[in-house]
Design an enzyme around this catalytic site. Structure first.
Site, mmCIF file in Angstrom:
data_model
loop_
_atom_site.group_PDB
_atom_site.id
_atom_site.type_symbol
_atom_site.label_atom_id
_atom_site.label_comp_id
_atom_site.label_asym_id
_atom_site.label_seq_id
_atom_site.Cartn_x
_atom_site.Cartn_y
_atom_site.Cartn_z
ATOM 1 N N ASN A 84 -21.759 46.536 -1.956
ATOM 2 C CA ASN A 84 -21.778 47.569 -0.912
ATOM 3 C C ASN A 84 -23.066 48.353 -1.115
ATOM 4 O O ASN A 84 -23.162 49.149 -2.044
ATOM 5 C CB ASN A 84 -20.535 48.462 -1.078
ATOM 6 N N TRP A 85 -24.049 48.105 -0.243
ATOM 7 C CA TRP A 85 -25.372 48.692 -0.455
ATOM 8 C C TRP A 85 -25.439 50.146 0.022
ATOM 9 O O TRP A 85 -26.455 50.811 -0.164
ATOM 10 C CB TRP A 85 -26.445 47.855 0.241
ATOM 11 N N LYS A 86 -24.364 50.625 0.682
ATOM 12 C CA LYS A 86 -24.323 52.019 1.164
ATOM 13 C C LYS A 86 -25.601 52.333 1.962
ATOM 14 O O LYS A 86 -26.111 51.465 2.650
ATOM 15 C CB LYS A 86 -24.108 52.972 -0.013
ATOM 16 N N HIS A 91 -13.703 53.227 3.414
ATOM 17 C CA HIS A 91 -14.313 53.596 2.125
ATOM 18 C C HIS A 91 -14.135 55.099 1.902
ATOM 19 O O HIS A 91 -14.180 55.885 2.838
ATOM 20 C CB HIS A 91 -15.795 53.216 2.128
ATOM 21 N N GLU A 138 -16.073 57.298 0.926
ATOM 22 C CA GLU A 138 -17.158 58.147 1.454
ATOM 23 C C GLU A 138 -16.988 58.369 2.950
ATOM 24 O O GLU A 138 -17.322 59.437 3.472
ATOM 25 C CB GLU A 138 -18.519 57.518 1.107
ATOM 26 N N GLU A 183 -10.229 51.493 -5.052
ATOM 27 C CA GLU A 183 -11.356 52.236 -5.615
ATOM 28 C C GLU A 183 -10.902 53.658 -5.942
ATOM 29 O O GLU A 183 -10.866 54.511 -5.051
ATOM 30 C CB GLU A 183 -12.513 52.293 -4.620
ATOM 31 N N GLY A 242 -19.431 55.729 -8.557
ATOM 32 C CA GLY A 242 -20.756 56.292 -8.807
ATOM 33 C C GLY A 242 -20.792 57.281 -9.955
ATOM 34 O O GLY A 242 -21.769 57.999 -10.136
ATOM 35 N N SER A 258 -17.799 51.935 -10.360
ATOM 36 C CA SER A 258 -18.632 51.743 -11.561
ATOM 37 C C SER A 258 -18.456 50.378 -12.222
ATOM 38 O O SER A 258 -18.459 50.274 -13.448
ATOM 39 C CB SER A 258 -18.395 52.876 -12.559
ATOM 40 N N GLY A 292 -21.069 49.061 -5.972
ATOM 41 C CA GLY A 292 -22.050 49.918 -5.313
ATOM 42 C C GLY A 292 -23.374 49.900 -6.063
ATOM 43 O O GLY A 292 -24.204 49.012 -5.866
ATOM 44 N N GLY A 293 -23.566 50.859 -6.944
ATOM 45 C CA GLY A 293 -24.841 51.029 -7.647
ATOM 46 C C GLY A 293 -25.406 49.757 -8.264
ATOM 47 O O GLY A 293 -26.593 49.455 -8.097
HETATM 48 P P1 PGA Z 1 -20.117 52.209 -7.542
HETATM 49 O O1 PGA Z 1 -19.573 52.229 -6.022
HETATM 50 O O2 PGA Z 1 -20.077 50.785 -7.992
HETATM 51 O O3 PGA Z 1 -21.513 52.749 -7.447
HETATM 52 O O4 PGA Z 1 -19.189 53.082 -8.335
HETATM 53 C C1 PGA Z 1 -18.513 51.420 -5.617
HETATM 54 C C2 PGA Z 1 -18.183 51.671 -4.155
HETATM 55 O O5 PGA Z 1 -18.233 52.814 -3.715
HETATM 56 O O6 PGA Z 1 -17.868 50.714 -3.405
#
Ligand code: PGA
Length: 250
Positions: A9-11, A95, A97, A167, A173, A213, A234-235
């Site tokens: 997930n490149w956000k 998600h 966010e 999640e 993050g 994470s 994500g990251g």
């Molecule tokens: P993260 O994000 O791996 O940076 O914790 C995961 C996500 O929000 O899908």
């Protein structure tokens, strides 16, 4: 047998040129895996070019959300048919966010899941509790509510196409991961809830990803758990090296 699904997930990261470079690198390093699925979810602006970069590989394309209407006067929104037309097969929905910053609720998640299915996209429906909810002992209750709301009036056949991503919001993050045991327990709870809402057969076939994470250092033990069927990353999905290592979990 459930096939593992590892999604990046490149956000809101990567310009188009950067996205092409990242996608090409991943395609080169992990584009020939046949025993697991690899999925890239770049920003809307790079769906088309990432799709080109992963042609003739086994890597798949997904988007990070969609609007539920087919088309119309909805400034700033993107529809299911638009995503299909640029090569998407998956779409992330709900998600945390989106829930936190853009007013996503279980009701809008449900509308988006239905829309995705109706346009032939496979939904990755995200659920997960906040830290305060976990500390108050409400984690399972919150996740159950998100599952029941998000899956409301979805048929048995459609449920077979839905991926669930667990999640825990406090792990996104932050560098904090749920322990593999805690994550596996929640995944078991999610599978049990799907079994109650549908059937144990459908629940056994449902892919439940873990997110929050996920890194090269912890992916192997997470993926070794019986109820964890993949990862939403994500990251660590933003670099060829770390994402490739995650995808190549042992
Ligand atoms: P993260 O994000 O791996 O940076 O914790 C995961 C996500 O929000 O899908």
């Amino acid at each position: 047998m459930r096939r593992k699904l590892i999604a990046g997930n490149w956000k809101m990261y990567k310009t188009d040129a950067e996205a092409i470079e990242l996608a090409r690198g991943i395609a080169r390093e992990a584009g020939n895996l046949t025993d697991r699925d690899v999925l890239l979810c770049p920003p809307f602006t790079s769906l088309k070019s990432v799709n080109e970069a992963i042609q003739r590989t086994s890597v798949k394309l997904g988007a990070q959300t969609l609007h539920w209407e087919k088309e119309g006067a909805f400034t700033g929104m993107i529809s299911g048919p638009m995503l299909k037309a640029v090569g998407c097969s998956y779409v992330i929905i709900g998600h945390s966010e989106q829930r936190q910053y853009f007013g996503e609720t279980n009701e809008t998640v449900n509308k988006r899941v239905k829309a995705a299915l109706s346009y032939g996209l496979l939904p990755i429906m995200c659920v997960g509790e906040l830290l305060a909810e976990r500390e108050a002992g409400r984690a399972e209750a919150v996740v159950k509510e998100q599952l029941e709301g998000g899956l409301k009036s979805i048929s048995q056949d459609d449920m077979k196409k839905i991926v669930i991503a667990y999640e825990p919001v406090w792990a996104i993050g932050t560098g904090k991961t749920a322990t593999p045991e805690d994550a596996d327990n929640m995944h078991k709870f999610i599978r049990g809830t799907v079994a109650k809402l549908y059937s144990s057969e459908i629940a056994e076939g449902t892919i439940i990803q873990y997110g929050g994470s996920v890194k090269p250092e912890n992916v192997d033990e997470l993926m070794a758990r019986p109820n964890i069927d993949g990862a939403l990353v994500g990251g660590a999905a933003l670099k060829v090296e770390s994402f490739t290592r995650i995808v190549r979990f042992k």
